[in-house]
Write a protein that holds these residues in place. Structure first.
Motif: not given
Length: 442
Positions: A280-309
């Motif tokens: 999966p791509p390496e996230p470079f991201t703003a972090v939301r209070d209370g956020g869950n970014y998926g690991w290890p259960f959900c993996n981001p996938v690349p897109n053409a803009a490499m944004a909002q994965l």
């Protein structure tokens, strides 16, 4: 956000061979090859032969200091530079000489347990130095021009590391990273103990997460989770918005019923180099209070803009979507090519760097260890930001640390990047044991 079954359209509709994953988007920028300037006294291997690096026009690059095992850096209020050396249990202080040349070097603090990230932070009339060791966070009052650290106060203790009984000496990501917010809150990244495992999500503290404390180390609370190994932490200037650079997982299995390798058979659940190289791509991201970014259960996938994965459910740990509903996880603001291994980064807005780089972030990419070709990382990149705090396309700043990709030979691996007091960028390298200075030149 994509649910577990809502793959990106091209992948979801593929019946034969899967399309190639979209490449990481990079803005094209002019660049020049410069010979690395090496003072005679620093010309030990790997600098006993000519080394060339590609940098933006208007810059030169020199070897500024040698520090074996150099990791993270911090700029002191008086212009000194602190360099952590986890393997030696110490912090080195580098001080420029009046006449230039190789800086003076002092063992600023010793006898530490894997010191890593360091932050200077002012509260009222007092400037503190916070240091993240593998098992705790300490602070000391900074006295201007000091060459050794003053009295140390432990503010957070008992952080998990390889001495934690339940981990039985196995904790590959035990080094800690920290940030302090404008309103004096302390944020501590507690990285995963594994590549991908459910146990880290159930531990106390949760691993693969970021915790918030008061500046004195009280009032612990879980701030965000699902961030496998948030190495770089920094606040977007003038705001309370935390950004992180994350080392994501390796060896991800194909989560879709598609043919990735072109043999006309489904690769669902298989480890396929063509998929692993880009996922999966390496996230470079703003972090939301209370956020869950998926690991290890959900993996981001690349897109053409490499944004909002978008994300896909992990085949091994979340095949049926019951462990975590991937439709509800937070998307990474930006993605960096898989296995680039982003480590330290710095916002450059308040620094005297050249004007073209004063509205963005520089990120050090340590480089891949298991990709089929050495195509990811081994460089320093730059993300321009707009006034609303949105990151643009990735731009190369310094490349050339791979000497022979086919033979898998490299001579340097960037770890951290900061601005110094004079508007240069300093880059640490734990592989070559070096600090480079990227400086403006006619």
């Amino acid at each position: 956000m994509s649910a577990a079954g809502d793959a990106p359209a091209a992948a979801a509709n593929a019946q034969g061979a899967a399309p190639a994953p979209p490449p990481a988007v990079q803005a094209t920028a002019a660049a020049v090859v410069r010979g690395l300037e090496v003072p005679d006294g620093l010309a030990a291997p790997p600098f006993d032969v000519q080394r060339n690096l590609t940098v933006p026009p208007g810059f030169g690059i020199r070897l500024w200091a040698r520090v074996a095992g150099a990791r993270f850096m911090a700029l002191a209020p008086n212009g000194d530079v602190l360099v952590s050396v986890p393997g030696a249990g110490k912090i080195v202080l580098l001080r420029e000489r009046a006449g230039g040349g190789e800086p003076q070097s002092f063992d600023y603090a010793t006898g530490m347990r894997n010191p890593h990230d360091m932050v200077f932070h002012r509260i009222g009339e007092t400037t503190y130095l916070y240091v993240a060791e593998s098992n705790r966070v300490t602070r000391s009052v900074y006295r201007g021009d000091e060459t050794s650290r003053g009295e140390v106060q432990t503010v957070v203790d008992g952080l998990p590391d390889d001495s934690t009984p339940e981990l039985q000496g196995r904790y590959g990501h035990q080094l800690k990273n920290i940030a302090l917010s404008p309103d004096h809150k302390l944020y501590v990244s507690v990285a995963s103990a594994c590549n991908a495992c459910a146990e880290d999500t159930q531990s106390d503290p949760v691993r693969g997460a970021i915790y918030e404390y008061s500046a004195e180390g009280r009032d612990r609370r879980l701030y965000a989770r699902g961030l496998r190994n948030a190495e770089g932490l920094d606040f977007f200037p003038g705001t309370g918005i935390l950004w992180v650079a994350v080392n994501n997982r390796d060896e991800v299995r194909v989560p879709l019923d598609i043919d990735v390798d072109g043999d006309r058979n489904s690769d669902l659940g298989e480890i396929v180099p063509a998929w692993v190289d880009e996922n999966p791509p390496e996230p470079f991201t703003a972090v939301r209070d209370g956020g869950n970014y998926g690991w290890p259960f959900c993996n981001p996938v690349p897109n053409a803009a490499m944004a909002q994965l978008d994300v896909l459910a992990d085949f091994e740990l979340n095949r049926d979507g019951q462990a975590l509903n991937c439709a509800g996880v937070d998307r990474a603001s930006k993605g960096i090519r898989a296995h680039s291994a982003p480590l330290g980064f710095s916002f450059l807005h308040a620094n005297p760097v050249p004007a073209a780089y004063r509205k963005g972030a520089a990120v050090a990419l340590h480089g891949c260890w298991n990709c089929s070709q050495l195509a990811a990382g081994y460089k320093v990149v730059y993300f321009p930001f707009d006034d609303s705090g949105n990151a643009g396309a990735e731009i190369d700043l310094v490349t050339g640390f791979v000497s022979d990709a086919a033979a898998r030979r490299v001579w340097g691996r960037p770890v951290d990047v900061i601005a110094d007091a004079r508007g240069n960028l300093l880059i640490s390298d734990d592989y070559a044991g070096a600090i480079y200075q990227l400086y403006p030149r006619p």
